[in-house]
Scaffold this active site. Structure first.
Site, PDB file in Angstrom:
ATOM      1  N   GLY A 194      23.918  52.904 -36.326  1.00  0.00           N
ATOM      2  CA  GLY A 194      24.236  52.362 -37.655  1.00  0.00           C
ATOM      3  C   GLY A 194      24.147  50.844 -37.636  1.00  0.00           C
ATOM      4  NE  ARG A 225      23.734  57.321 -37.425  1.00  0.00           N
ATOM      5  CZ  ARG A 225      24.697  56.472 -37.046  1.00  0.00           C
ATOM      6  NH1 ARG A 225      24.854  56.160 -35.780  1.00  0.00           N
ATOM      7  NH2 ARG A 225      25.493  55.909 -37.940  1.00  0.00           N
ATOM      8  CG  ASP A 227      30.161  55.148 -27.627  1.00  0.00           C
ATOM      9  OD1 ASP A 227      29.585  55.489 -28.674  1.00  0.00           O
ATOM     10  OD2 ASP A 227      31.259  55.613 -27.276  1.00  0.00           O
ATOM     11  CB  THR A 268      29.411  50.211 -34.072  1.00  0.00           C
ATOM     12  OG1 THR A 268      30.105  51.136 -34.934  1.00  0.00           O
ATOM     13  CG2 THR A 268      30.272  49.973 -32.849  1.00  0.00           C
ATOM     14  CG  ASP A 277      32.647  53.426 -36.787  1.00  0.00           C
ATOM     15  OD1 ASP A 277      32.794  53.040 -37.960  1.00  0.00           O
ATOM     16  OD2 ASP A 277      32.007  54.439 -36.484  1.00  0.00           O
ATOM     17  CG  ASP A 279      33.578  53.678 -32.195  1.00  0.00           C
ATOM     18  OD1 ASP A 279      32.736  52.758 -32.042  1.00  0.00           O
ATOM     19  OD2 ASP A 279      33.271  54.793 -32.667  1.00  0.00           O
ATOM     20  NE  ARG A 282      29.722  60.620 -38.106  1.00  0.00           N
ATOM     21  CZ  ARG A 282      28.514  60.372 -38.574  1.00  0.00           C
ATOM     22  NH1 ARG A 282      28.140  60.873 -39.735  1.00  0.00           N
ATOM     23  NH2 ARG A 282      27.672  59.616 -37.900  1.00  0.00           N
TER      24      ARG A 282
HETATM   25  O1  F6P Z   1      27.876  53.189 -37.737  1.00  0.00           O
HETATM   26  C1  F6P Z   1      29.111  53.765 -37.844  1.00  0.00           C
HETATM   27  C2  F6P Z   1      29.195  54.511 -39.149  1.00  0.00           C
HETATM   28  O2  F6P Z   1      29.109  53.624 -40.230  1.00  0.00           O
HETATM   29  C3  F6P Z   1      30.435  55.374 -39.271  1.00  0.00           C
HETATM   30  O3  F6P Z   1      31.568  54.652 -39.686  1.00  0.00           O
HETATM   31  C4  F6P Z   1      29.989  56.415 -40.241  1.00  0.00           C
HETATM   32  O4  F6P Z   1      30.718  57.580 -40.090  1.00  0.00           O
HETATM   33  C5  F6P Z   1      28.557  56.621 -39.867  1.00  0.00           C
HETATM   34  O5  F6P Z   1      28.130  55.425 -39.257  1.00  0.00           O
HETATM   35  C6  F6P Z   1      27.650  56.978 -41.004  1.00  0.00           C
HETATM   36  O6  F6P Z   1      26.367  57.088 -40.488  1.00  0.00           O
HETATM   37  P1  F6P Z   1      25.091  57.490 -41.324  1.00  0.00           P
HETATM   38  O7  F6P Z   1      24.771  56.346 -42.211  1.00  0.00           O
HETATM   39  O8  F6P Z   1      24.037  57.720 -40.300  1.00  0.00           O
HETATM   40  O9  F6P Z   1      25.482  58.707 -42.102  1.00  0.00           O
END
Ligand code: F6P
Length: 323
Positions: A11, A72, A103, A126, A128, A130, A172
């Protein structure tokens, strides 16, 4: 190290561009050439890259997203695909990689190092927050500030109408954005994956503050909360309380926008040290922020350890200060 490749993966997060800029400018200072692979590991597999130099990263420090694009890339879980990407990068003349991501991205990067001896320096990016081994990931501060600003706006409506708002923030598997946002926005309650207030207890506190004349009520819900996100929580609370409510899902608004000063500084420190480490012959590392300073952490430890637990004491703090 004569030529470095850099890519952003997973992301996007505000501040990634500032990290790219820092890495490129540091490479230039050390007289090392640098290329940017496009759209994360996909660009590495397909050999899609652009040459970068100190001028090509001008005017991006303040921009959200990533100028290199990101993705991704589940194909990268396949060892054959990783071997192909290494053949590609060798034919591009690239000796080492700076990987900016979370990660999941580091897991792929570590496999490149273990299987093919590729020199790797990771930079945690990121929203998040995390990633093990760092106090801050690039993008977290901006995402929290974006969410807080949005809730400030929502609160005006809540205060004017008395309607209760359930605001869903991203994360998430991590409640870090929710915990920090809830305290900074003065939320009445929050629901996060790591720490849970019972719905009945939340309702009791809300009823008590309504009786005492409180008009604006904000409940922050992390998207990954086990109760099922803001709509599910709102429905549960709404079925017990006879009080009007609305749901706001902030979603990807938190991923974009201008990075805060803090994210730009962290990005600058991390991007610069990542390149400096590679140039000085160190690899298999991630640049973490510890005690406010950039440090080199072993990438294998980052990948082996579980996500850091966010500061759950913020949950009770938000409750105590809610009024
Ligand atoms: O990159 C982290 C994040 O923004 C999370 O907080 C979220 O759950 C997820 O990515 C959403 O990803 P995508 O845009 O691929 O659905």
């Amino acid at each position: 190290m004569k030529r470095i490749g850099i890519l952003t993966s997973g992301g996007d997060a505000p501040g990634m561009n500032a990290a790219i800029r820092a890495a490129v400018r540091t490479a230039t200072v050390h007289d090392v050439s640098i290329v940017g692979y496009l759209d994360g590991f996909s660009g590495l597999i397909e050999g899609k890259f652009q040459e970068l130099d100190d001028r090509s990263v001008g005017n991006i420090i303040q921009r959200g997203g990533t100028v290199l694009g990101t993705s991704r890339c589940p194909e990268f879980l396949d060892a054959e695909v990783r071997a192909k990407s290494v053949r590609q990068m060798r034919s591009d003349g690239v000796d080492g990689l700076v990987i900016i991501g979370g990660d999941g991205s580091f897991r792929g990067a570590l496999a490149l190092e273990a299987e093919h001896g590729v020199a790797i320096a990771g930079v945690p990016g990121t929203i998040d927050n995390d990633v093990w081994g760092t106090e801050e990931t690039i993008g977290f501060d901006t995402a929290v500030n974006t969410a807080v600003l949005a809730i400030d706006h929502v609160r005006d409506t809540s205060e004017s109408t008395g309607v209760m708002f359930f605001v869903e923030v991203m994360g998430r598997t991590s409640g870090a954005i929710a915990l920090h946002t809830a305290v900074a926005a003065g939320a009445a309650g929050m629901l996060v994956p790591e720490a849970h207030e019972q719905i009945e207890q939340l309702v009791e506190r809300l009823n008590h503050s309504i009786e005492r004349g409180k008009r604006s009520h904000i409940i922050v819900v992390a998207e990954g909360d086990e109760a099922g996100g803001a709509f599910a929580v709102a429905e549960k609370v709404g079925s017990i309380m006879n009080h009007p409510y609305r749901v706001v899902v902030l979603g990807h608004t938190q991923r974009g926008g201008q990075p805060t000063a803090r994210d730009r500084i962290v990005a600058g420190q991390s991007g610069a040290l990542a390149v400096r480490a590679l140039v000085e012959g160190r690899s298999g590392i991630m640049i973490g922020i510890q005690g406010g300073q950039p440090v080199e952490v072993a990438l294998k430890d980052v990948v082996a350890n579980v996500h850091p637990r966010p500061d759950t004491s913020l949950l009770s703090l938000a409750q105590e200060l809610a009024g």
